[in-house]
Design an enzyme around this catalytic site. Structure first.
Site, PDB file in Angstrom:
ATOM      1  N   ARG A  67       0.851  -1.195   0.000  1.00 21.29           N
ATOM      2  CA  ARG A  67       0.000   0.000   0.000  1.00 21.29           C
ATOM      3  C   ARG A  67       0.883   1.240   0.000  1.00 21.29           C
ATOM      4  O   ARG A  67       1.709   1.429   0.894  1.00 21.29           O
ATOM      5  CB  ARG A  67      -0.901  -0.009   1.239  1.00 21.29           C
ATOM      6  CG  ARG A  67      -1.682   1.269   1.434  1.00 21.29           C
ATOM      7  CD  ARG A  67      -2.647   1.214   2.614  1.00 21.29           C
ATOM      8  NE  ARG A  67      -3.184   2.528   2.862  1.00 21.29           N
ATOM      9  CZ  ARG A  67      -3.029   3.220   3.994  1.00 21.29           C
ATOM     10  NH1 ARG A  67      -2.394   2.693   5.022  1.00 21.29           N
ATOM     11  NH2 ARG A  67      -3.538   4.417   4.117  1.00 21.29           N
TER      12      ARG A  67
ATOM     13  N   HIS B 149      -2.722  10.967   1.322  1.00 22.37           N
ATOM     14  CA  HIS B 149      -2.127  10.707   2.638  1.00 22.37           C
ATOM     15  C   HIS B 149      -1.460  12.004   3.109  1.00 22.37           C
ATOM     16  O   HIS B 149      -0.234  12.085   3.210  1.00 22.37           O
ATOM     17  CB  HIS B 149      -1.147   9.535   2.553  1.00 22.37           C
ATOM     18  CG  HIS B 149      -0.831   8.877   3.867  1.00 22.37           C
ATOM     19  ND1 HIS B 149      -0.991   7.529   4.092  1.00 22.37           N
ATOM     20  CD2 HIS B 149      -0.347   9.378   5.025  1.00 22.37           C
ATOM     21  CE1 HIS B 149      -0.618   7.229   5.333  1.00 22.37           C
ATOM     22  NE2 HIS B 149      -0.221   8.333   5.918  1.00 22.37           N
TER      23      HIS B 149
ATOM     24  N   GLU C 229      -6.998   8.374   7.096  1.00 19.17           N
ATOM     25  CA  GLU C 229      -7.222   8.931   8.426  1.00 19.17           C
ATOM     26  C   GLU C 229      -7.734  10.366   8.419  1.00 19.17           C
ATOM     27  O   GLU C 229      -7.023  11.284   8.856  1.00 19.17           O
ATOM     28  CB  GLU C 229      -5.928   8.866   9.248  1.00 19.17           C
ATOM     29  CG  GLU C 229      -5.410   7.469   9.473  1.00 19.17           C
ATOM     30  CD  GLU C 229      -4.148   7.436  10.332  1.00 19.17           C
ATOM     31  OE1 GLU C 229      -3.525   8.495  10.526  1.00 19.17           O
ATOM     32  OE2 GLU C 229      -3.799   6.346  10.815  1.00 19.17           O
TER      33      GLU C 229
ATOM     34  N   ASN D  68      -6.899   1.678  10.512  1.00 22.22           N
ATOM     35  CA  ASN D  68      -5.568   1.788  11.088  1.00 22.22           C
ATOM     36  C   ASN D  68      -5.773   1.828  12.585  1.00 22.22           C
ATOM     37  O   ASN D  68      -6.673   2.503  13.066  1.00 22.22           O
ATOM     38  CB  ASN D  68      -4.890   3.099  10.680  1.00 22.22           C
ATOM     39  CG  ASN D  68      -4.570   3.168   9.200  1.00 22.22           C
ATOM     40  OD1 ASN D  68      -4.762   2.206   8.467  1.00 22.22           O
ATOM     41  ND2 ASN D  68      -4.091   4.319   8.757  1.00 22.22           N
TER      42      ASN D  68
ATOM     43  N   TYR E  48      -3.435   1.870  16.359  1.00 20.72           N
ATOM     44  CA  TYR E  48      -2.162   1.778  17.063  1.00 20.72           C
ATOM     45  C   TYR E  48      -2.316   1.743  18.574  1.00 20.72           C
ATOM     46  O   TYR E  48      -1.445   1.251  19.272  1.00 20.72           O
ATOM     47  CB  TYR E  48      -1.272   2.987  16.719  1.00 20.72           C
ATOM     48  CG  TYR E  48      -0.783   3.021  15.297  1.00 20.72           C
ATOM     49  CD1 TYR E  48      -1.586   3.494  14.267  1.00 20.72           C
ATOM     50  CD2 TYR E  48       0.494   2.570  14.979  1.00 20.72           C
ATOM     51  CE1 TYR E  48      -1.130   3.535  12.966  1.00 20.72           C
ATOM     52  CE2 TYR E  48       0.967   2.607  13.668  1.00 20.72           C
ATOM     53  CZ  TYR E  48       0.152   3.094  12.670  1.00 20.72           C
ATOM     54  OH  TYR E  48       0.612   3.130  11.383  1.00 20.72           O
TER      55      TYR E  48
ATOM     56  N   GLU F 265      -3.207  -0.520   8.609  1.00 19.72           N
ATOM     57  CA  GLU F 265      -1.995  -0.121   9.339  1.00 19.72           C
ATOM     58  C   GLU F 265      -2.046  -0.526  10.793  1.00 19.72           C
ATOM     59  O   GLU F 265      -3.029  -0.273  11.476  1.00 19.72           O
ATOM     60  CB  GLU F 265      -1.830   1.413   9.371  1.00 19.72           C
ATOM     61  CG  GLU F 265      -1.229   2.044   8.162  1.00 19.72           C
ATOM     62  CD  GLU F 265      -1.124   3.563   8.299  1.00 19.72           C
ATOM     63  OE1 GLU F 265      -0.822   4.053   9.401  1.00 19.72           O
ATOM     64  OE2 GLU F 265      -1.356   4.245   7.287  1.00 19.72           O
TER      65      GLU F 265
HETATM   66  C1  GBH Z   1      -0.448   6.722  11.080  1.00 17.87           C
HETATM   67  O1  GBH Z   1      -1.247   7.596  11.821  1.00 17.87           O
HETATM   68  C2  GBH Z   1      -0.171   7.378   9.736  1.00 17.87           C
HETATM   69  O2  GBH Z   1      -1.099   6.948   8.756  1.00 17.87           O
HETATM   70  C3  GBH Z   1       1.238   7.167   9.241  1.00 17.87           C
HETATM   71  O3  GBH Z   1       1.494   8.056   8.200  1.00 17.87           O
HETATM   72  C4  GBH Z   1       2.210   7.336  10.398  1.00 17.87           C
HETATM   73  O4  GBH Z   1       3.537   7.235   9.956  1.00 17.87           O
HETATM   74  C5  GBH Z   1       1.897   6.258  11.411  1.00 17.87           C
HETATM   75  O5  GBH Z   1       0.609   6.456  11.904  1.00 17.87           O
HETATM   76  C6  GBH Z   1       2.823   6.249  12.622  1.00 17.87           C
HETATM   77  O6  GBH Z   1       2.620   7.379  13.414  1.00 17.87           O
HETATM   78  O7  GBH Z   1       5.208  12.228  17.275  1.00 17.87           O
HETATM   79  O8  GBH Z   1       4.062  12.344  19.396  1.00 17.87           O
HETATM   80  O9  GBH Z   1       3.690  14.045  17.700  1.00 17.87           O
HETATM   81  C7  GBH Z   1      -1.542   7.231  13.146  1.00 17.87           C
HETATM   82  C8  GBH Z   1      -1.543   8.441  14.005  1.00 17.87           C
HETATM   83  C9  GBH Z   1       0.027  10.207  13.623  1.00 17.87           C
HETATM   84  C10 GBH Z   1      -0.066   9.006  15.680  1.00 17.87           C
HETATM   85  C11 GBH Z   1       1.320  10.853  14.062  1.00 17.87           C
HETATM   86  C12 GBH Z   1       1.251   9.600  16.073  1.00 17.87           C
HETATM   87  C13 GBH Z   1       2.610  11.569  15.922  1.00 17.87           C
HETATM   88  C14 GBH Z   1       2.665  11.700  17.407  1.00 17.87           C
HETATM   89  N1  GBH Z   1      -0.189   8.919  14.258  1.00 17.87           N
HETATM   90  N2  GBH Z   1       1.371  10.912  15.514  1.00 17.87           N
HETATM   91  S1  GBH Z   1       3.998  12.662  17.979  1.00 17.87           S
END
Ligand code: GBH
Length: 532
Positions: free
Chosen positions: A94, A139, A184, A324, A326, A397
């Site tokens: 992807r 994105h 997202e 996605n 996390y 993701e």
């Molecule tokens: C995904 O978003 C994104 O789709 C992807 O592009 C990104 O690389 C991946 O997550 C990993 O983060 O550094 O503490 O400011 C999930 C949401 C967006 C959560 C970015 C963490 C940064 C937090 N993420 N965010 S910080």
């Protein structure tokens, strides 16, 4: 005789346990990336400027060590990306398309032939190796020119986006069968305007996130309908959008209703209008935000209502659900002294809730993303209750960020296999229709505000090397083995995954983990018995 019986029984138990850990045939494994995070070539040929080009150039002090000017240099090294994707044995890869690489002005006034050719080569190269291209249209790298016109808060963007989508479909829909319109939207809207995670990082928490919310949904819907009417009959592909979900669990059982409201704020606000039978905003949430807006003195709700036509335009514009995920949060009412409540990380003033993480959840490099794999199974169960038990779900993701360049990344393997374990339980015990899984990310890349500090890759990238050498980590070997065998081999029993102090009504998996463990012990005893 007894010996024979033990052998037979032992074999049955062992194979039974094995089949529990086997993914259904046809289950697809992939990995993901995005244009600004990997491509580089930010001004190659006639490429136009995106909001991330602008932001990273203007704020070298804020973005951690660098920008995406070169990144993994996938603009030049895309053959390397295909090579490692093939080495892993990925079923799909992807990636996203950079809007301004194809349409430098953001509008269909000019098409870049070089840009068009770049993605065409990438798609053909993947297909040659038997890897399915899964393409995200957007994105986060909005053409700067459109941002100057208000970006996602301007309702006209729904047409600008659909013009872009139509052009991309016309170039590649003959070869690309799985499409994600927008990655997202909650990060584009709440993320850019509340939390300042994404460019343009304009702090305007009152109106912008909600306007943007509505417009991303309409933009997606228009693009889906273009595919549906102009391309589906020819190419039979599938289109959806990817939502970023944060599982919300009550801090203590009496906050079950609050957790539900938080889920509607996080997942429902971006999914209900598309995936629910009735369409429109989640009713309870709509009411809460309208009341809060009135209390603030607004004459209309900050969550902009849909016209009847808009509601119908959006409703049902999906072929599968893409998620996605996390991290998770615990939900409780706000108390004095809770500090700022920034949606969706620490809470919401509108809902008067505070979000906290369980201190036992494992935290990687990105501190706001503590991992709670059980949450993934519960989130999937919630989605099916809300939008249909048969909803096909593609996990687009999940992944683990670390701060070091250790190739022996046991923690990433744990993270991935803990989540896959929950996915197996969702499939086998709950009957969920999960069609595939994708690791974020193929190789270390530009992690937005976090620059090159946190690394999410299955492959390490040497950013000091002009060739941006990609080296497989232990997790890459783990993943390729998994793809080959379709069996999740790693079994680790860890106490923190089994206990649940919060006694939530939702806890449903501890019994099955227990059964698995008992089966395993039973098998070991039987085998010992046979040997003796
Ligand atoms: C995904 O978003 C994104 O789709 C992807 O592009 C990104 O690389 C991946 O997550 C990993 O983060 O550094 O503490 O400011 C999930 C949401 C967006 C959560 C970015 C963490 C940064 C937090 N993420 N965010 S910080």
């Amino acid at each position: 005789m007894l010996f024979l019986r033990a052998v037979v029984l032992g074999t049955i138990v062992v194979s039974g346990y094995g089949s529990d850990r086997r993914f259904p045939s046809g289950f697809k494994f992939g990995s993901a990336s995005s244009a600004y995070q990997v491509e580089g070539g930010w001004n190659a040929s006639d490429k136009g400027e995106s909001v991330w080009d602008r932001y990273a150039h203007d704020h070298p002090d804020i973005v951690v060590n660098g920008n995406g000017d070169v990144a993994c240099d996938s603009y030049h090294l895309w053959k390397e990306d295909i090579r490692i994707a093939h080495e892993l044995g990925l079923h799909f890869y992807r990636f996203s398309i950079s809007w301004t690489r194809i349409m430098p002005t953001g509008f269909p006034t000019a098409i870049s032939e070089t840009g068009k050719q770049y993605y065409s080569n990438l798609i053909d190269g993947l297909l040659e190796k038997g890897i399915e291209p899964v393409v995200t249209l957007y994105h986060w790298d909005l053409p700067q020119k459109l941002q100057d016109l208000g970006g996602w808060t301007n309702p006209l963007i729904t047409d600008w986006f659909s013009d872009y989508a139509r052009i991309i479909f016309s170039f590649y829909a003959d070869r690309v069968k799985t499409w994600i319109t927008i990655n997202e939207p909650i990060l584009i809207c709440d993320g850019a305007y509340n939390m300042e995670f994404t460019a343009p990082r304009i702090k305007e928490m009152e109106m912008a996130p909600f306007l943007c919310n509505k417009h991303t949904l309409i933009a997606h819907a228009k693009a889906w309908r273009i595919y549906d009417t102009e391309y589906r009959h020819k190419y039979h592909g599938k289109v959806s959008l990817t939502n970023n979900l944060v599982w919300m669990e009550p801090f203590t059982p009496e906050y079950e209703d609050l957790a539900e409201l938080a889920l509607q704020h996080c997942a429902g606000r971006y999914a209900h209008p598309i995936f629910s039978k009735e369409g429109g905003w989640p009713p309870l949430l709509e009411k809460v935000i309208a009341e809060y807006s009135r209390k603030q003195g607004h004459v209309r709700s900050r969550l902009p209502p849909f016209t009847k036509a808009e509601k119908e335009l959006i409703r049902g514009t999906y072929d599968f659900f893409a998620m996605n995920m996390y991290t998770s949060r615990l939900v409780r009412p706000s108390e004095p002294g809770d500090g700022p409540r920034i949606w969706f990380v620490t809470g919401s003033p509108e809902l008067n809730i505070t979000l906290v993480a369980d201190p036992r959840w494992k935290v990687g490099a990105v501190s706001i993303m503590p991992a709670y794999p059980v949450g993934m199974r519960r989130q999937i169960a919630w989605l099916r209750r809300e939008y249909g038990q048969h909803l096909p779900i593609l996990i687009t993701e999940t992944g683990y960020g670390s701060l070091d360049r250790n190739l022996d990344d046991e923690e990433r393997i744990d993270f991935i296999s803990d989540h896959l374990e929950q996915i197996l339980l969702s499939i086998k015990e709950d009957g969920a229709n999960i069609i595939g899984f994708s690791v974020w990310t193929l190789m270390d890349n530009f992690e937005w505000m976090d620059g090159y500090r946190s690394r999410f890759g299955l492959y390490d990238v040497d950013f000091k090397d002009p060739m941006r050498k990609r080296t497989p980590r232990a997790s890459a070997h783990f993943y390729s083995h998994l793809i080959k065998t379709q069996i999740l081999h790693k079994t680790r029993v860890r106490s923190h995954r089994h206990e649940d102090v919060r006694m939530s009504k939702r806890s449903s998996n501890s019994s099955s983990n227990f059964t698995g463990l008992m089966l395993l012990l039973y098998t070991i005893f039987l085998q010992l018995f046979i040997l003796l």
